[in-house]
Design a protein around this motif. Structure first.
Motif, short mmCIF file in Angstrom:
data_model
loop_
_atom_site.label_atom_id
_atom_site.label_comp_id
_atom_site.label_asym_id
_atom_site.label_seq_id
_atom_site.Cartn_x
_atom_site.Cartn_y
_atom_site.Cartn_z
N VAL A 177 0.84 -1.20 0.00
CA VAL A 177 0.00 0.00 0.00
C VAL A 177 0.88 1.25 0.00
O VAL A 177 0.58 2.25 -0.67
CB VAL A 177 -0.95 0.00 1.21
N GLU A 178 2.00 1.20 0.72
CA GLU A 178 2.92 2.33 0.72
C GLU A 178 3.50 2.55 -0.67
O GLU A 178 3.63 3.69 -1.14
CB GLU A 178 4.05 2.09 1.73
N ILE A 179 3.83 1.46 -1.36
CA ILE A 179 4.36 1.58 -2.72
C ILE A 179 3.31 2.19 -3.63
O ILE A 179 3.60 3.05 -4.47
CB ILE A 179 4.79 0.19 -3.25
N LEU A 180 2.07 1.73 -3.50
CA LEU A 180 0.98 2.26 -4.33
C LEU A 180 0.81 3.75 -4.10
O LEU A 180 0.67 4.53 -5.05
CB LEU A 180 -0.33 1.53 -4.02
N THR A 181 0.83 4.17 -2.85
CA THR A 181 0.68 5.59 -2.52
C THR A 181 1.81 6.41 -3.13
O THR A 181 1.60 7.48 -3.70
CB THR A 181 0.66 5.78 -0.99
N ARG A 205 12.01 5.86 -7.59
CA ARG A 205 11.52 4.55 -7.17
C ARG A 205 12.68 3.65 -6.77
O ARG A 205 12.59 2.90 -5.81
CB ARG A 205 10.74 3.87 -8.29
N MET A 206 13.76 3.68 -7.53
CA MET A 206 14.92 2.86 -7.21
C MET A 206 15.47 3.20 -5.84
O MET A 206 15.75 2.32 -5.02
CB MET A 206 16.00 3.06 -8.28
N LEU A 207 15.59 4.50 -5.58
CA LEU A 207 16.11 4.92 -4.28
C LEU A 207 15.17 4.54 -3.15
O LEU A 207 15.59 4.05 -2.11
CB LEU A 207 16.33 6.44 -4.29
N HIS A 208 13.87 4.74 -3.37
CA HIS A 208 12.90 4.45 -2.32
C HIS A 208 12.75 2.95 -2.09
O HIS A 208 12.72 2.48 -0.95
CB HIS A 208 11.55 5.05 -2.68
N LEU A 209 12.67 2.19 -3.19
CA LEU A 209 12.46 0.76 -3.03
C LEU A 209 13.67 0.10 -2.38
O LEU A 209 13.52 -0.85 -1.62
CB LEU A 209 12.16 0.12 -4.39
N HIS A 210 14.86 0.61 -2.66
CA HIS A 210 16.03 0.04 -2.01
C HIS A 210 15.95 0.25 -0.49
O HIS A 210 16.37 -0.62 0.28
CB HIS A 210 17.31 0.65 -2.56
N GLU A 211 15.41 1.39 -0.09
CA GLU A 211 15.24 1.64 1.34
C GLU A 211 14.27 0.64 1.96
O GLU A 211 14.30 0.40 3.16
CB GLU A 211 14.73 3.06 1.56
N ASN A 212 13.40 0.07 1.12
CA ASN A 212 12.41 -0.89 1.61
C ASN A 212 12.72 -2.31 1.13
O ASN A 212 11.82 -3.10 0.85
CB ASN A 212 11.02 -0.48 1.14
N LYS A 229 -4.68 -2.69 -8.20
CA LYS A 229 -4.95 -1.25 -8.12
C LYS A 229 -3.79 -0.45 -8.73
O LYS A 229 -4.00 0.55 -9.42
CB LYS A 229 -5.17 -0.83 -6.66
N MET A 230 -2.55 -0.89 -8.46
CA MET A 230 -1.40 -0.23 -9.05
C MET A 230 -1.47 -0.29 -10.57
O MET A 230 -1.19 0.67 -11.27
CB MET A 230 -0.11 -0.89 -8.56
N THR A 231 -1.86 -1.47 -11.08
CA THR A 231 -1.94 -1.65 -12.53
C THR A 231 -3.03 -0.76 -13.12
O THR A 231 -2.86 -0.17 -14.19
CB THR A 231 -2.21 -3.13 -12.87
N ASP A 232 -4.16 -0.65 -12.42
CA ASP A 232 -5.25 0.22 -12.90
C ASP A 232 -4.78 1.66 -13.02
O ASP A 232 -5.07 2.36 -14.00
CB ASP A 232 -6.44 0.14 -11.95
N VAL A 233 -4.08 2.14 -11.99
CA VAL A 233 -3.59 3.53 -11.99
C VAL A 233 -2.62 3.75 -13.14
O VAL A 233 -2.72 4.73 -13.89
CB VAL A 233 -2.91 3.85 -10.65
N ALA A 234 -1.66 2.85 -13.29
CA ALA A 234 -0.66 3.00 -14.36
C ALA A 234 -1.31 2.87 -15.73
O ALA A 234 -0.95 3.59 -16.66
CB ALA A 234 0.44 1.95 -14.19
#
Length: 205
Positions: A69-73, A95-102, A130-135
Protein backbone atom coordinates in the motif's frame (compact mmCIF):
# COMPACT_ATOMS: atom_id res chain seq x y z
CA UNK A 1 -13.24 -9.01 16.51
CA UNK A 2 -12.14 -5.62 17.84
CA UNK A 3 -14.97 -3.08 17.93
CA UNK A 4 -13.17 -0.09 19.45
CA UNK A 5 -10.25 1.96 18.12
CA UNK A 6 -6.72 1.22 19.28
CA UNK A 7 -5.29 3.38 22.04
CA UNK A 8 -2.00 5.18 21.32
CA UNK A 9 -0.15 2.59 23.41
CA UNK A 10 -1.80 -0.28 21.51
CA UNK A 11 -1.00 1.35 18.19
CA UNK A 12 2.64 1.75 19.20
CA UNK A 13 2.84 -1.89 20.30
CA UNK A 14 1.24 -3.13 17.07
CA UNK A 15 3.63 -1.04 14.99
CA UNK A 16 6.60 -2.38 16.95
CA UNK A 17 5.46 -5.95 16.32
CA UNK A 18 5.10 -5.33 12.59
CA UNK A 19 8.52 -3.68 12.32
CA UNK A 20 10.13 -6.55 14.18
CA UNK A 21 8.32 -9.06 11.98
CA UNK A 22 9.52 -7.31 8.83
CA UNK A 23 13.15 -7.50 9.95
CA UNK A 24 12.95 -11.13 11.03
CA UNK A 25 10.95 -12.40 8.06
CA UNK A 26 13.42 -10.70 5.70
CA UNK A 27 16.47 -12.21 7.41
CA UNK A 28 15.26 -15.58 8.67
CA UNK A 29 12.22 -16.22 6.50
CA UNK A 30 8.67 -16.77 7.70
CA UNK A 31 9.18 -20.46 8.50
CA UNK A 32 12.47 -19.75 10.25
CA UNK A 33 10.89 -17.18 12.57
CA UNK A 34 8.98 -18.30 15.66
CA UNK A 35 6.39 -16.31 17.56
CA UNK A 36 8.86 -16.28 20.45
CA UNK A 37 11.41 -14.64 18.13
CA UNK A 38 8.81 -12.05 17.17
CA UNK A 39 7.86 -11.31 20.74
CA UNK A 40 11.49 -10.97 21.84
CA UNK A 41 12.38 -8.69 18.90
CA UNK A 42 9.33 -6.50 19.57
CA UNK A 43 10.04 -6.54 23.31
CA UNK A 44 6.56 -7.77 24.19
CA UNK A 45 5.18 -10.88 25.86
CA UNK A 46 4.10 -13.67 23.52
CA UNK A 47 0.58 -13.28 24.87
CA UNK A 48 0.60 -9.62 23.82
CA UNK A 49 1.50 -10.74 20.31
CA UNK A 50 -1.65 -12.84 20.11
CA UNK A 51 -3.83 -10.07 21.52
CA UNK A 52 -2.97 -8.05 18.42
CA UNK A 53 -2.83 -10.84 15.83
CA UNK A 54 -4.61 -14.23 15.78
CA UNK A 55 -1.54 -16.04 14.44
CA UNK A 56 1.83 -15.65 12.75
CA UNK A 57 0.30 -15.79 9.25
CA UNK A 58 -1.85 -12.76 10.06
CA UNK A 59 1.32 -10.83 10.92
CA UNK A 60 2.92 -11.80 7.60
CA UNK A 61 -0.12 -10.71 5.61
CA UNK A 62 -0.32 -7.40 7.47
CA UNK A 63 3.39 -6.68 6.91
CA UNK A 64 3.18 -7.42 3.20
CA UNK A 65 -0.06 -5.62 2.42
CA UNK A 66 0.99 -2.51 4.36
CA UNK A 67 4.23 -2.40 2.43
CA UNK A 68 2.53 -2.67 -0.94
CA UNK A 69 0.00 0.00 0.00
CA UNK A 70 2.92 2.33 0.72
CA UNK A 71 4.36 1.58 -2.72
CA UNK A 72 0.98 2.26 -4.33
CA UNK A 73 0.68 5.59 -2.52
CA UNK A 74 4.17 6.59 -3.61
CA UNK A 75 3.46 5.61 -7.20
CA UNK A 76 0.26 7.66 -7.25
CA UNK A 77 2.22 10.65 -5.96
CA UNK A 78 5.00 10.18 -8.50
CA UNK A 79 2.63 9.89 -11.45
CA UNK A 80 0.58 12.91 -10.35
CA UNK A 81 3.75 15.03 -10.07
CA UNK A 82 5.41 13.76 -13.25
CA UNK A 83 6.42 16.77 -15.33
CA UNK A 84 5.73 15.03 -18.64
CA UNK A 85 4.91 11.58 -19.96
CA UNK A 86 8.54 11.26 -21.02
CA UNK A 87 9.95 11.93 -17.53
CA UNK A 88 10.17 8.20 -16.78
CA UNK A 89 13.82 8.41 -15.71
CA UNK A 90 12.93 10.82 -12.90
CA UNK A 91 10.22 8.51 -11.61
CA UNK A 92 12.44 5.45 -12.02
CA UNK A 93 15.32 7.02 -10.09
CA UNK A 94 13.07 8.00 -7.20
CA UNK A 95 11.52 4.55 -7.17
CA UNK A 96 14.92 2.86 -7.21
CA UNK A 97 16.11 4.92 -4.28
CA UNK A 98 12.90 4.45 -2.32
CA UNK A 99 12.46 0.76 -3.03
CA UNK A 100 16.03 0.04 -2.01
CA UNK A 101 15.24 1.64 1.34
CA UNK A 102 12.41 -0.89 1.61
CA UNK A 103 14.43 -3.92 0.52
CA UNK A 104 13.28 -5.94 3.56
CA UNK A 105 9.63 -5.47 2.67
CA UNK A 106 10.22 -6.37 -0.97
CA UNK A 107 12.15 -9.47 0.02
CA UNK A 108 9.31 -10.60 2.27
CA UNK A 109 6.64 -9.87 -0.34
CA UNK A 110 8.37 -11.64 -3.20
CA UNK A 111 9.92 -14.55 -1.33
CA UNK A 112 7.07 -15.43 0.97
CA UNK A 113 4.36 -14.93 -1.66
CA UNK A 114 5.85 -17.91 -3.50
CA UNK A 115 5.05 -20.19 -0.58
CA UNK A 116 1.79 -18.69 0.68
CA UNK A 117 -0.96 -18.58 -1.97
CA UNK A 118 -3.30 -16.70 0.37
CA UNK A 119 -0.71 -13.93 0.76
CA UNK A 120 -0.08 -13.82 -2.99
CA UNK A 121 -3.80 -13.66 -3.75
CA UNK A 122 -4.39 -10.87 -1.26
CA UNK A 123 -1.50 -8.76 -2.56
CA UNK A 124 -2.65 -9.35 -6.12
CA UNK A 125 -6.30 -8.47 -5.47
CA UNK A 126 -5.86 -5.63 -2.99
CA UNK A 127 -2.73 -3.85 -4.17
CA UNK A 128 -1.10 -4.90 -7.43
CA UNK A 129 -4.38 -4.81 -9.35
CA UNK A 130 -4.95 -1.25 -8.12
CA UNK A 131 -1.40 -0.23 -9.05
CA UNK A 132 -1.94 -1.65 -12.53
CA UNK A 133 -5.25 0.22 -12.90
CA UNK A 134 -3.59 3.53 -11.99
CA UNK A 135 -0.66 3.00 -14.36
CA UNK A 136 -2.97 1.80 -17.15
CA UNK A 137 -5.05 4.99 -16.96
CA UNK A 138 -1.85 7.05 -16.99
CA UNK A 139 -0.52 5.38 -20.14
CA UNK A 140 -3.93 5.38 -21.83
CA UNK A 141 -4.00 9.17 -21.48
CA UNK A 142 -0.51 9.42 -22.98
CA UNK A 143 -1.65 7.31 -25.94
CA UNK A 144 -4.78 9.39 -26.40
CA UNK A 145 -2.57 12.49 -26.57
CA UNK A 146 -0.31 10.89 -29.17
CA UNK A 147 2.75 10.84 -26.89
CA UNK A 148 2.96 7.03 -26.75
CA UNK A 149 2.14 4.80 -29.70
CA UNK A 150 -1.04 2.80 -29.58
CA UNK A 151 -0.60 -0.41 -27.63
CA UNK A 152 -2.46 -2.36 -24.98
CA UNK A 153 -2.20 0.15 -22.08
CA UNK A 154 -2.56 -2.57 -19.45
CA UNK A 155 0.37 -4.48 -20.91
CA UNK A 156 2.44 -1.28 -20.91
CA UNK A 157 1.43 -0.70 -17.28
CA UNK A 158 2.55 -4.19 -16.31
CA UNK A 159 5.90 -3.75 -18.04
CA UNK A 160 6.41 -0.39 -16.33
CA UNK A 161 5.54 -1.73 -12.88
CA UNK A 162 7.77 -4.75 -13.43
CA UNK A 163 10.68 -2.54 -14.42
CA UNK A 164 10.49 -0.23 -11.45
CA UNK A 165 10.02 -3.17 -9.08
CA UNK A 166 13.14 -4.86 -10.42
CA UNK A 167 14.89 -1.50 -10.14
CA UNK A 168 14.17 -1.62 -6.43
CA UNK A 169 16.48 -4.62 -6.17
CA UNK A 170 19.10 -3.02 -8.41
CA UNK A 171 21.78 -2.59 -5.81
CA UNK A 172 21.87 -6.32 -5.10
CA UNK A 173 21.09 -7.61 -8.58
CA UNK A 174 21.79 -5.46 -11.63
CA UNK A 175 24.13 -2.98 -9.91
CA UNK A 176 27.31 -3.39 -7.91
CA UNK A 177 27.09 -3.07 -4.10
CA UNK A 178 27.82 0.45 -2.90
CA UNK A 179 26.76 2.10 -6.15
CA UNK A 180 26.80 5.90 -6.09
CA UNK A 181 23.92 8.27 -6.72
CA UNK A 182 25.44 8.93 -10.16
CA UNK A 183 25.40 5.19 -10.92
CA UNK A 184 21.78 5.03 -9.79
CA UNK A 185 20.89 7.98 -12.03
CA UNK A 186 22.57 6.36 -15.03
CA UNK A 187 20.75 3.10 -14.38
CA UNK A 188 17.41 4.91 -14.08
CA UNK A 189 18.04 6.75 -17.34
CA UNK A 190 19.02 3.52 -19.04
CA UNK A 191 15.89 1.71 -17.90
CA UNK A 192 13.75 4.68 -18.92
CA UNK A 193 15.39 4.78 -22.35
CA UNK A 194 14.69 1.10 -22.93
CA UNK A 195 11.11 1.57 -21.78
CA UNK A 196 10.51 4.58 -24.02
CA UNK A 197 12.54 3.60 -27.09
CA UNK A 198 12.96 -0.17 -27.01
CA UNK A 199 16.18 -1.92 -27.99
CA UNK A 200 15.94 -2.28 -31.76
CA UNK A 201 17.84 0.10 -34.03
CA UNK A 202 15.47 2.53 -35.75
CA UNK A 203 16.01 1.01 -39.19
CA UNK A 204 15.18 -2.43 -37.81
CA UNK A 205 11.74 -1.44 -36.46
Amino acid sequence: MRTHPLSPAETETRTRILKAALRLFARKGYDGTTTRDLADAAEVAEGTLFRHFPNKKAILIEVATRGWVEILTDLLTELSEMGSYKAVAQVMRRRMLHLHENADMLRVCFMEAQFHPDLRDRIQSEVIAKMTDVAEAFFQTAMDQGIYRRMDPRMVARVFLGMFTVAGFSQSTIMEPGSSAKDMQEMAEGIADIFLNGVLAKDER
